[in-house]
Design a protein around this motif. Structure first.
Motif, PDB file in Angstrom:
ATOM      1  N   LEU A 255       0.661  -1.337  -0.050  1.00  0.00           N
ATOM      2  CA  LEU A 255       0.075   0.026   0.111  1.00  0.00           C
ATOM      3  C   LEU A 255       0.884   1.402  -0.198  1.00  0.00           C
ATOM      4  N   THR A 256       1.735   1.116   0.600  1.00  0.00           N
ATOM      5  CA  THR A 256       2.907   2.404   0.712  1.00  0.00           C
ATOM      6  C   THR A 256       3.679   2.580  -0.343  1.00  0.00           C
ATOM      7  N   PHE A 257       3.846   1.623  -0.963  1.00  0.00           N
ATOM      8  CA  PHE A 257       4.612   1.683  -2.463  1.00  0.00           C
ATOM      9  C   PHE A 257       3.627   1.990  -3.536  1.00  0.00           C
ATOM     10  N   ALA A 258       2.394   1.803  -3.594  1.00  0.00           N
ATOM     11  CA  ALA A 258       1.346   2.314  -4.535  1.00  0.00           C
ATOM     12  C   ALA A 258       1.077   3.750  -4.272  1.00  0.00           C
ATOM     13  N   GLY A 259       0.987   4.082  -2.808  1.00  0.00           N
ATOM     14  CA  GLY A 259       0.898   5.494  -2.580  1.00  0.00           C
ATOM     15  C   GLY A 259       1.843   6.145  -3.282  1.00  0.00           C
ATOM     16  N   LEU A 260       3.101   6.021  -3.164  1.00  0.00           N
ATOM     17  CA  LEU A 260       4.351   6.717  -3.657  1.00  0.00           C
ATOM     18  C   LEU A 260       4.078   6.551  -5.112  1.00  0.00           C
ATOM     19  N   MET A 261       3.756   5.823  -5.879  1.00  0.00           N
ATOM     20  CA  MET A 261       3.754   5.725  -7.303  1.00  0.00           C
ATOM     21  C   MET A 261       2.520   6.594  -7.762  1.00  0.00           C
ATOM     22  N   CYS A 262       1.337   6.645  -7.017  1.00  0.00           N
ATOM     23  CA  CYS A 262       0.302   7.513  -7.230  1.00  0.00           C
ATOM     24  C   CYS A 262       0.734   8.934  -7.055  1.00  0.00           C
ATOM     25  N   LEU A 263       1.658   9.420  -6.287  1.00  0.00           N
ATOM     26  CA  LEU A 263       2.114  10.707  -5.698  1.00  0.00           C
ATOM     27  C   LEU A 263       2.966  11.188  -7.087  1.00  0.00           C
TER      28      LEU A 263
END
Length: 296
Positions: A255-263
């Motif tokens: 979830l954290t990695f996906a959030g960074l990729m979305c940012l």
């Protein structure tokens, strides 16, 4: 894995590094003048001297007492500072004079900043001093426990907090030190630094991405703790051991990695306010009112 990431970043920036070297030796190479130039040169000299002493201190500590966290941290910090300072001091001189410029336009500074990630990322990978890591872990642990208690208490659910232990109707849940999120926090610092180094151009965007990665790590760890506590509330504290506990941890990483990729698309977004398109020229109206051809 850190040397692999460092080598990849240098390889990606190699054309920029060669261009920066040519800019340092080109005729009329930009150099910071005045107070800014003096401060830049003095800062580079102070960084070289201070980082050399820190590196020497860590090396002597390691030689006398063996491997330890303070020695490793000192060696990493000293080596990074020495590399950045030497890049500035040993930059090629201009072949036919220089021209004065602003501080951030100095060709030597631009060359050094291209190696900021390769020189500074070792601080994230090196183990922190026990005192710093312990205090940060205790701080995060206290915040996690307080937030979980507040959420459950606000929902009207029976819960009692005693230090880092949450007492539920089904039993007691101990929020251990591993649940503080210090490991995910450190990992997100590294990932945010790497993604910012290779995918973002502006320095302020890189810093902001690292800050967002840290906050995202804390937030997702809060969600993990809330989920595990809710699972223990429903099925008992024994139910969160094993698969559920590990699955929640891996889910937080994803979830954290996906959030960074979305940012990243938001940081790379460019908003332009262009002038409105010019109106198409109006065709001249024939004298007869626009009727053409024969006929009555």
């Amino acid at each position: 894995l850190v040397p692999v990431f460092v080598a990849y970043v240098i390889r990606e920036r190699w054309p920029k590094i060669l261009a920066a070297l040519r800019a340092c030796s080109a005729p009329g190479s930009p150099r910071a003048a005045g107070v800014g130039g003096f401060a830049l040169s003095a800062g580079a000299g102070a960084l070289l001297a201070g980082a050399s002493l820190v590196f020497l201190f860590g090396a002597l500590m390691r030689a006398s007492a063996g491997p330890s966290q303070p020695a490793t941290l000192a060696i990493s910090a000293g080596a990074g500072g020495v590399v950045l300072a030497l890049l500035f001091v040993a930059a090629p001189d201009a072949v036919a004079g220089t021209r004065p410029c602003r501080l951030l336009e100095d060709a030597r500074l631009r060359l050094s900043l291209l190696f900021l990630f390769p020189a500074a990322v070792w601080q994230v990978s090196a183990p922190m001093v026990s005192a710093i890591e312990g205090r940060l872990s205790l701080f995060l642990l206290g915040k996690v426990t307080a937030v979980v208690f507040f959420v459950f208490d606000s929902l009207g659910l029976a819960i009692e907090q005693q230090g880092n232990t949450l007492t539920l109707p089904t039993g007691a849940v101990n929020v251990a030190e591993a649940c503080s999120g210090i490991r995910s926090f450190t990992a997100c610092l590294f990932v945010g630094s790497f993604l910012g180094a290779i995918l973002l151009g502006r320095f302020w965007k890189k810093v902001l991405l690292v800050l967002c990665a840290s906050l995202l790590a804390v937030f997702t760890n809060m969600l993990r703790s809330l989920f595990l506590t809710a699972w223990a509330y429903a099925y008992g504290p024994e139910a969160i051991d094993g698969f559920v506990h590990d699955a929640a941890g891996y889910a937080v990483i994803g979830l954290t990695f996906a959030g960074l990729m979305c940012l990243l698309p938001l940081f790379n977004m460019r908003i332009s306010f262009g002038a409105p398109a010019a109106a198409a020229p109006r065709r001249a109206t024939p004298p007869d009112g626009g009727l053409t051809g024969g006929g009555a």
